[in-house]
Design a protein around this motif. Structure first.
Motif, short mmCIF file in Angstrom:
data_model
loop_
_atom_site.label_atom_id
_atom_site.label_comp_id
_atom_site.label_asym_id
_atom_site.label_seq_id
_atom_site.Cartn_x
_atom_site.Cartn_y
_atom_site.Cartn_z
N LYS A 2 0.87 -1.17 0.00
CA LYS A 2 0.00 0.00 0.00
C LYS A 2 0.91 1.22 0.00
N ILE A 3 0.73 2.06 -1.02
CA ILE A 3 1.57 3.24 -1.19
C ILE A 3 0.73 4.48 -0.90
N ALA A 4 1.16 5.28 0.09
CA ALA A 4 0.49 6.56 0.35
C ALA A 4 1.08 7.60 -0.58
N LEU A 28 0.84 1.81 -10.33
CA LEU A 28 0.58 1.16 -9.04
C LEU A 28 -0.23 -0.12 -9.24
N VAL A 29 -1.28 -0.02 -10.04
CA VAL A 29 -2.14 -1.18 -10.28
C VAL A 29 -1.39 -2.25 -11.06
N GLN A 30 -0.66 -1.87 -12.09
CA GLN A 30 0.10 -2.82 -12.90
C GLN A 30 1.08 -3.63 -12.04
N GLN A 31 1.65 -2.97 -11.02
CA GLN A 31 2.64 -3.64 -10.17
C GLN A 31 2.00 -4.30 -8.94
N GLY A 32 0.67 -4.25 -8.84
CA GLY A 32 -0.02 -4.90 -7.74
C GLY A 32 -0.07 -4.12 -6.45
N HIS A 33 0.16 -2.81 -6.50
CA HIS A 33 0.11 -1.96 -5.31
C HIS A 33 -1.29 -1.36 -5.16
N GLU A 34 -1.56 -0.86 -3.96
CA GLU A 34 -2.81 -0.18 -3.66
C GLU A 34 -2.50 1.25 -3.22
N LEU A 35 -3.46 2.15 -3.41
CA LEU A 35 -3.26 3.57 -3.10
C LEU A 35 -3.90 3.94 -1.77
N VAL A 36 -3.14 4.67 -0.97
CA VAL A 36 -3.64 5.34 0.23
C VAL A 36 -3.44 6.83 -0.05
N TYR A 37 -4.47 7.64 0.16
CA TYR A 37 -4.34 9.07 -0.13
C TYR A 37 -5.36 9.85 0.70
N GLY A 38 -5.43 11.15 0.49
CA GLY A 38 -6.23 12.04 1.32
C GLY A 38 -7.73 11.99 1.17
N GLY A 39 -8.26 11.23 0.23
CA GLY A 39 -9.69 11.01 0.14
C GLY A 39 -10.49 11.99 -0.71
N GLY A 40 -9.83 13.00 -1.30
CA GLY A 40 -10.55 13.99 -2.10
C GLY A 40 -10.70 13.59 -3.55
N TYR A 60 -7.72 3.67 -0.85
CA TYR A 60 -8.12 3.94 0.52
C TYR A 60 -7.92 5.42 0.80
N GLY A 61 -9.01 6.13 1.06
CA GLY A 61 -8.96 7.55 1.35
C GLY A 61 -9.07 7.80 2.84
N VAL A 62 -8.39 8.85 3.30
CA VAL A 62 -8.44 9.23 4.71
C VAL A 62 -8.68 10.74 4.75
N MET A 63 -9.84 11.14 5.30
CA MET A 63 -10.21 12.55 5.29
C MET A 63 -10.77 12.98 6.64
N PRO A 64 -10.30 14.13 7.14
CA PRO A 64 -10.89 14.67 8.37
C PRO A 64 -12.34 15.10 8.12
N LEU A 65 -13.16 14.92 9.11
CA LEU A 65 -14.57 15.27 9.02
C LEU A 65 -14.78 16.70 8.54
N VAL A 77 -14.15 5.53 -3.82
CA VAL A 77 -12.98 4.80 -3.33
C VAL A 77 -13.39 3.46 -2.72
N THR A 78 -12.42 2.57 -2.63
CA THR A 78 -12.65 1.24 -2.05
C THR A 78 -13.10 1.36 -0.60
N GLU A 79 -12.42 2.23 0.14
CA GLU A 79 -12.79 2.48 1.53
C GLU A 79 -12.38 3.90 1.89
N LEU A 80 -13.26 4.63 2.53
CA LEU A 80 -12.99 5.99 2.97
C LEU A 80 -13.05 6.03 4.49
N PHE A 81 -11.96 6.44 5.09
CA PHE A 81 -11.88 6.59 6.54
C PHE A 81 -12.11 8.05 6.88
#
Length: 186
Positions: A2-4, A28-40, A60-65, A77-81
């Motif tokens: 998982k690459i942020a 990232l996808v071609q090499q089998g990696h997943e994305l972690v980022y800010g969620g926007g 995987y997105g991560v965003m403050p409320l 996104v696959t999952e948004l935190f």
């Protein structure tokens, strides 16, 4: 892995930034990696997330409320935190990710990658960090880091923790093969 990816919520003036974000997402996808980022869904953040999703990858997105309305959260996104604040955002991204890349972005991008880099220097993690130095975007900053080392405010081995390349494929290879230096206070 998982690459942020830390990057701008804007696209910047040069279209090459969005082109390279799109290419990184596909790679990232071609090499089998997943994305972690800010969620926007705006700016380079949206470009790379869309690119990974279009290629069939996981995001995987991560965003403050408080930013869910301002940054316009990405609904696909696959999952948004949703987290409390920016401190929790960085901690969650650090927890989820195996490595970190800073693409072009503003002061928030710099703050995020510098904190992660500092955590690595302090031994809080042993994960790889890198600048995707598109079109020389980080050249002056990297020159300043040389000054920091030359003035003995940072040891050379800690400056070398930051992997740098203008080429996404080369940078991913550097991150995959990264070996952390010895702990600072061992």
């Amino acid at each position: 892995m998982k690459i942020a990816v830390f990057c701008g919520s804007g696209r910047g003036v040069n279209p090459i930034f969005a082109d390279k974000a799109r290419q990184l997402g596909q790679l990232l996808v071609q090499q089998g990696h997943e994305l972690v980022y800010g969620g926007g869904k705006t700016g380079l953040m949206g470009v790379i997330a869309d690119s990974v999703l279009e290629a069939g990858g996981k995001v995987y997105g991560v965003m403050p409320l408080t930013l869910t309305d301002k940054e316009i959260q990405h609904s696909g996104v696959t999952e948004l935190f949703i987290v409390t604040d920016m401190h929790e955002r960085k901690a969650k991204m650090a927890e989820l990710a195996d490595a970190f890349i800073a693409m072009p972005g503003g002061i928030g991008t710099l703050e995020e990658i510098f904190e992660i880099w500092t955590w690595g220097q302090l031994g809080y993690h042993y994960k790889a960090c890198g600048f995707l130095n598109i079109n020389g975007y980080y050249d002056q900053l990297l020159g300043f880091i040389d000054t920091v080392v030359n003035q003995e405010f940072m040891r050379p081995e800690y400056a070398q923790m930051m992997q740098v390349s203008a080429d996404a494929e080369e940078l991913l290879e550097l991150l995959i093969n990264y070996q952390a230096p010895a702990q600072k206070w061992k």
